[in-house]
Design an enzyme around this catalytic site. Structure first.
Site, mmCIF file in Angstrom:
data_model
loop_
_atom_site.group_PDB
_atom_site.id
_atom_site.type_symbol
_atom_site.label_atom_id
_atom_site.label_comp_id
_atom_site.label_asym_id
_atom_site.label_seq_id
_atom_site.Cartn_x
_atom_site.Cartn_y
_atom_site.Cartn_z
ATOM 1 N N ILE A 129 0.837 -1.208 0.000
ATOM 2 C CA ILE A 129 0.000 0.000 0.000
ATOM 3 C C ILE A 129 0.873 1.260 0.000
ATOM 4 O O ILE A 129 0.495 2.292 0.548
ATOM 5 C CB ILE A 129 -0.980 0.008 1.190
ATOM 6 C CG1 ILE A 129 -0.231 -0.096 2.544
ATOM 7 C CG2 ILE A 129 -2.007 -1.104 1.053
ATOM 8 C CD1 ILE A 129 -1.111 0.197 3.741
ATOM 9 N N PRO A 131 1.514 3.608 -2.223
ATOM 10 C CA PRO A 131 0.922 4.878 -2.643
ATOM 11 C C PRO A 131 0.063 5.521 -1.547
ATOM 12 O O PRO A 131 0.062 6.755 -1.394
ATOM 13 C CB PRO A 131 0.080 4.492 -3.863
ATOM 14 C CG PRO A 131 0.756 3.278 -4.406
ATOM 15 C CD PRO A 131 1.222 2.538 -3.203
ATOM 16 N N TYR A 132 -0.660 4.698 -0.811
ATOM 17 C CA TYR A 132 -1.454 5.198 0.318
ATOM 18 C C TYR A 132 -0.547 5.806 1.379
ATOM 19 O O TYR A 132 -0.834 6.891 1.913
ATOM 20 C CB TYR A 132 -2.279 4.049 0.894
ATOM 21 C CG TYR A 132 -2.968 4.330 2.196
ATOM 22 C CD1 TYR A 132 -4.156 5.051 2.246
ATOM 23 C CD2 TYR A 132 -2.443 3.843 3.395
ATOM 24 C CE1 TYR A 132 -4.807 5.291 3.455
ATOM 25 C CE2 TYR A 132 -3.083 4.073 4.603
ATOM 26 C CZ TYR A 132 -4.256 4.794 4.623
ATOM 27 O OH TYR A 132 -4.890 5.024 5.825
ATOM 28 N N MET A 133 0.552 5.141 1.681
ATOM 29 C CA MET A 133 1.487 5.652 2.689
ATOM 30 C C MET A 133 2.132 6.956 2.226
ATOM 31 O O MET A 133 2.354 7.869 3.030
ATOM 32 C CB MET A 133 2.547 4.597 3.001
ATOM 33 C CG MET A 133 2.011 3.314 3.613
ATOM 34 S SD MET A 133 1.103 3.569 5.163
ATOM 35 C CE MET A 133 2.421 4.184 6.224
ATOM 36 N N LYS A 136 -0.390 9.686 2.825
ATOM 37 C CA LYS A 136 -0.435 10.034 4.249
ATOM 38 C C LYS A 136 0.807 10.824 4.658
ATOM 39 O O LYS A 136 0.723 11.805 5.410
ATOM 40 C CB LYS A 136 -0.558 8.759 5.096
ATOM 41 C CG LYS A 136 -1.894 8.052 4.978
ATOM 42 C CD LYS A 136 -3.019 8.899 5.516
ATOM 43 C CE LYS A 136 -4.325 8.153 5.592
ATOM 44 N NZ LYS A 136 -5.439 9.037 6.032
#
Length: 217
Positions: A129, A131-133, A136
């Site tokens: 994940i 890209p999510y991190m 964030k």
């Protein structure tokens, strides 16, 4: 304190709504993007405002002003079933636009839900994940660089289990899990706890009472 919850229909958001409804210390306005969500909230006695995080900063600013908020809790997310475009548009740009709206509306207190170790690139270098991190990581950095009195809460693996009311909260933690309800309780407790002001921290289930854990930050 008058609290605007952005992402009130999300999994953490629903806990926030219920807990703030029960609170004797705070009042609640929920920001949601669908009219049916707003109607459902209003039927249960919750003030709701319609706005979309893909709207302009001007539109979001007007929503913040309309809410009369003194503090914002941002718990919105694109969710695991959407593409990387929504991760950018909601988890990063939506969060940043909400910060800008808060500044324009004169709301200084801003509590943000992030992800464990989002500040530490090396910890998610090989993450599925990633890209999510990244989203964030940069949303957090924008908040830290803002004029807002922020708290960034970086929870571990989110669990749909009852709250245990015991947590571990500090700058760097090993990965672990935490019930979403406990995350919501920490977000609300942080609103008025000065030890959390302009602080960022990892959060997992632990051995300390919530109030004690965040006082030690």
């Amino acid at each position: 304190m008058k609290v605007l919850v952005i992402g009130a229909n999300g999994q953490i958001g629903k806990h926030l709504v219920r807990l703030l409804q029960e609170s004797e210390e705070h009042t609640l306005t929920a920001l949601v993007r669908k009219e049916e969500q707003a109607k459902e909230l209003e039927a249960s006695g919750v003030d709701a405002i319609l706005a979309n995080l893909e709207d302009s900063v001007d539109t979001l600013t007007q929503a913040v002003i309309e809410s009369g908020a003194e503090a914002i809790i941002f718990s919105a997310g694109s969710g695991g079933s959407t593409g990387l475009d929504k991760t950018l548009l909601i988890d990063l740009d939506g969060a940043v636009k909400s910060m800008e709206a808060a500044e324009r509306a004169g709301v200084s207190r801003f509590v943000l839900v992030s992800a464990i170790q989002a500040h530490n690139r090396e910890s998610w270098a090989d993450s599925p994940i990633k890209p999510y991190m990244v989203a964030k990581h940069y949303a957090d950095k924008e908040l830290e660089a803002s004029s807002l009195n922020y708290t960034i809460v970086r929870p571990g693996n989110l669990l749909n289990e009852p709250a245990v009311d015991k947590v571990s909260a500090t700058e760097n933690l090993e990965r672990g899990g935490i019930p979403r309800e406990d995350v919501a309780k920490v977000l609300i407790a942080a609103l008025t706890e000065e030890a959390t002001y302009r602080k960022s921290f990892d959060l997992v289930s632990g051995e300390s009472e919530i109030a004690d854990a965040i006082k030690q930050l």
